[in-house]
Scaffold this motif. Structure first.
Motif, PDB file in Angstrom:
ATOM      1  N   MET A   1       1.248  -6.699   6.351  1.00  0.00           N
ATOM      2  CA  MET A   1       0.830  -7.784   7.231  1.00  0.00           C
ATOM      3  C   MET A   1      -0.253  -8.644   6.599  1.00  0.00           C
ATOM      4  O   MET A   1      -0.957  -8.203   5.700  1.00  0.00           O
ATOM      5  CB  MET A   1       0.352  -7.187   8.546  1.00  0.00           C
ATOM      6  CG  MET A   1       1.519  -6.640   9.355  1.00  0.00           C
ATOM      7  SD  MET A   1       1.016  -5.683  10.762  1.00  0.00           S
ATOM      8  CE  MET A   1       0.203  -4.348   9.974  1.00  0.00           C
TER       9      MET A   1
ATOM     10  N   ILE B   1       7.773   0.164   6.734  1.00  0.00           N
ATOM     11  CA  ILE B   1       6.327  -0.018   6.699  1.00  0.00           C
ATOM     12  C   ILE B   1       6.010  -1.501   6.493  1.00  0.00           C
ATOM     13  O   ILE B   1       6.255  -2.055   5.434  1.00  0.00           O
ATOM     14  CB  ILE B   1       5.693   0.852   5.604  1.00  0.00           C
ATOM     15  CG1 ILE B   1       5.956   2.321   5.983  1.00  0.00           C
ATOM     16  CG2 ILE B   1       4.207   0.564   5.468  1.00  0.00           C
ATOM     17  CD1 ILE B   1       5.506   3.322   4.980  1.00  0.00           C
ATOM     18  N   PRO B   2       5.503  -2.166   7.531  1.00  0.00           N
ATOM     19  CA  PRO B   2       5.237  -3.598   7.414  1.00  0.00           C
ATOM     20  C   PRO B   2       3.990  -3.890   6.587  1.00  0.00           C
ATOM     21  O   PRO B   2       3.001  -3.159   6.665  1.00  0.00           O
ATOM     22  CB  PRO B   2       5.033  -4.038   8.871  1.00  0.00           C
ATOM     23  CG  PRO B   2       4.644  -2.814   9.608  1.00  0.00           C
ATOM     24  CD  PRO B   2       5.166  -1.631   8.854  1.00  0.00           C
TER      25      PRO B   2
ATOM     26  N   ASP C   1       0.829  -1.207   0.000  1.00  0.00           N
ATOM     27  CA  ASP C   1       0.000   0.000   0.000  1.00  0.00           C
ATOM     28  C   ASP C   1       0.862   1.255   0.000  1.00  0.00           C
ATOM     29  O   ASP C   1       0.420   2.337   0.371  1.00  0.00           O
ATOM     30  CB  ASP C   1      -1.010  -0.004   1.138  1.00  0.00           C
ATOM     31  CG  ASP C   1      -0.419  -0.432   2.456  1.00  0.00           C
ATOM     32  OD1 ASP C   1      -1.147  -0.979   3.270  1.00  0.00           O
ATOM     33  OD2 ASP C   1       0.796  -0.214   2.670  1.00  0.00           O
TER      34      ASP C   1
END
Lengths: 74, 526
Positions: A44, A41-42, A9
């Motif tokens: 998930m 920014i992970p 994203d």
């Protein structure tokens, strides 16, 4: 069983990949960490499942909305 | 002994009952069964799900197409596809209008269009919230046979536009909604669709085929991804009809019945003085590490009261209703997990619309800020992101509800101008801003700013990296929020776990002041 494409994203660089093909992952588990806007920014898992394939490598530049990983979920 | 009284009107009363039964039967058992088989509720079941039991008072149940025999008997009767009336939701009178798909696909040809216009007009005239449930195949060219002439199209814009400045309006797309149906969904404060079941578009696939000669699936044209994730036109998506109706009810619970009232205060179920100690460590000290804004939000507001609007559109900004000490508020919070929290065009549009919505219904606004500024890059520039960001600036400057701002982390560039009013419509609005110790602000982010301003200096150094770090450390020290607080540039730097008590005290002040200025706003929804 349904296949879900995990999308980045954010536009940025793939910094770390935390999973491999075949890994079973829990909901909210970190799959990939992107580096963008000077931050980590992970990405998930939206739900639990199994990693079918990782579509990017560390260091790759990806676009916003690009598929980075395929998961198989119930 | 009394003699039996001859019934005066029994035939007529029986006729009314019989005609009502026709309306209750909708398109008949077969059509209803087919409709149910698709997992959908009928128009009457939708209304039943929304309203408190037995509270529905229907308008125009006798309306429909009736054919008579030569003897004046009813040969056939088809009820109108518009089921409208008023009933109660949470003790409040609410207007409802549902399309019945089981009769000719809810075609407006079979509706008595005056009925759903009447529902809008009733909401306007009596200042009641309205929920439109759209499930209509739209008009048909066959209407022309009935009319015998064409006309310049013009749905009565009174009250469709006026309603948005007066009462809460919800539009639910239960099926494919094109043209007027799509408009009735979109002309609302909350629009909802059912994933996979409903689509919303200006014109459906047959028209697109005519115009461009291409075949396109209705979901690719007006499905969830298109009208929620990409365009943001639809605010929420549900998985079933029932879930969509429950979302509508929950939404209305945060708003007043109209703009002349204050939003209802809910029973207080969570201590206003609750302090969650983990909040003090919620923001990582390492600026590269991000945090979970939803977890922070849930901790700050009354338990289970968070209701997010447009979650998948412009997701770098979160817009949500919530309650603080039982009072309804609007919250705008940046999300560093999406695009680093940068303000995209989508996020700016979402933020503008949400501010307008809260302003219209007198909901105080809370900003929780971690914004690195407006999104940069060629794509963002081509979208006109800065222009959209300015809309968000105008919106907060034009809003006349109280605003409180808590800077959690970054507040860079234009962010400083859009997270609280500088003047407001009165010219005396207060910039009521607080900060967590992790806050940092400025016109230019330090890392990039140092690299730009000291380019030659850094390049000429023996160890360029060390020189850059040294310069950055120098400016970081100057950028401590405590230095800003020394000059009263921020009201206070607070322990994060004291945020909820602060907000709960403030919201009481906010409600006292909004009570003095109820009524319509000069500008309503953009």
């Amino acid at each position: 069983m349904s296949t879900i494409a995990v999308k980045s994203d954010v536009a940025g660089t793939v910094w770390q990949i935390h999973v491999r093909e075949g890994d079973v992952v829990e909901e909210d588990q970190t799959l990939i960490i992107m580096e963008s806007m000077k931050m980590e920014i992970p990405l998930m898992a939206a739900e639990s499942g199994r990693v079918i394939s990782v579509l990017v490598a560390e260091g790759d530049v990806v676009k916003d909305g690009q598929d980075v990983l395929l998961m198989e979920c119930d | 002994m009394s003699t039996p009284v001859a019934p005066e009107w029994s035939l007529e009363l029986a006729d009314i009952r019989a005609r009502r039964e026709v309306a209750y039967a909708l398109g008949g058992p077969e059509a209803v069964e087919k409709h149910h088989a698709q997992g959908k509720l009928t128009a009457r079941e939708r209304i039943g799900h929304l309203l408190e039991s037995e509270s529905f008072e229907e308008f125009g149940i006798l309306a429909g197409a009736v054919k008579y025999t030569a003897e004046g008997k009813i040969a056939s009767a088809t009820p109108s596809t518009a089921v409208v009336g008023v009933g109660t939701i949470a003790q409040r009178r609410t207007v409802v209008a549902a399309d019945d798909f089981t009769i000719r696909g809810g075609s407006s040809e079979a509706a008595v269009a005056e009925k759903w216009i009447y529902a809008d007009r009733y909401a306007w005239e009596y200042k009641l919230p309205i929920i439109r449930m759209i499930d209509s195949a739209g008009g048909s060219v066959k209407l022309l046979d009935k009319l015998g002439h064409t006309k310049i199209p013009g749905y009565a814009l009174l009250p469709i536009t006026h309603l948005l400045g007066a009462v809460p309006v919800v539009g639910i797309a239960h099926g494919a909604c094109a043209g007027l149906g799509a408009l009735r969904v979109a002309a609302s404060h909350l629009s909802i669709m059912v994933r996979g079941q409903s689509q919303v578009f200006a014109a459906g696939p047959p028209v697109v085929k005519q115009a461009f000669g291409i075949d396109i699936d209705k979901n690719d044209l007006g499905g969830y991804d298109q009208v929620h994730r990409h365009s943001g036109m639809i605010n929420l998506a549900a998985n079933t009809d029932a879930e969509a109706l429950d979302l509508a009810k929950r939404f209305l619970s945060y708003l007043p019945g109209n703009v002349w009232e204050q939003p209802p205060r809910a029973a207080v179920t969570d201590a206003p003085g609750r302090r969650d100690a983990w909040l003090n460590d919620a923001i990582p000290h390492d600026r590269r590490k991000i945090f979970n804004p939803h977890k922070i939000l849930k901790s700050l507001v009354d338990k289970d009261s968070l209701f997010e609007m447009s979650p998948d559109f412009g997701a770098s900004t979160i817009t949500a209703f919530a309650r603080m000490n039982g009072y309804s508020v609007g919250i705008i919070c940046n999300n560093p997990r999406v695009g680093g929290g940068a303000l995209t065009r989508a996020a700016a549009l979402k933020q503008t619309r949400f501010i307008d919505l809260c302003d219209t219904f007198h909901l105080p606004l809370i900003f929780l800020v971690d914004q690195p500024g407006v999104m940069t890059g060629q794509e963002a520039e081509m979208q006109g992101t800065l222009g959209a960001a300015m809309q968000a600036v105008h919106a907060i400057e034009q809003a006349s509800v109280p605003v409180i701002t808590i800077v959690l982390r970054r507040c860079v560039g234009l962010a400083g101008a859009m997270v609280s009013p500088w003047h407001g419509p009165t010219g005396t609005a207060l910039p009521h801003r607080f900060a967590w110790p992790s806050a940092q602000w400025g016109s230019i982010p330090i890392e990039g700013g140092v690299a730009a301003a000291y380019k030659q200096d850094i390049a000429a150094a023996d160890d360029p990296l060390a020189r850059r770090k040294e310069l950055e450390a120098h400016y970081q020290a100057l950028a401590s929020p405590l230095r800003t607080a020394e000059r009263f540039g921020v009201i206070d730097v607070i322990e994060p776990d004291s945020t909820r008590p602060l907000l709960c005290n403030w919201v009481g002040d906010a409600y006292r002041i909004t009570a003095l200025s109820l009524g319509p706003k000069r500008r309503t929804m953009r």
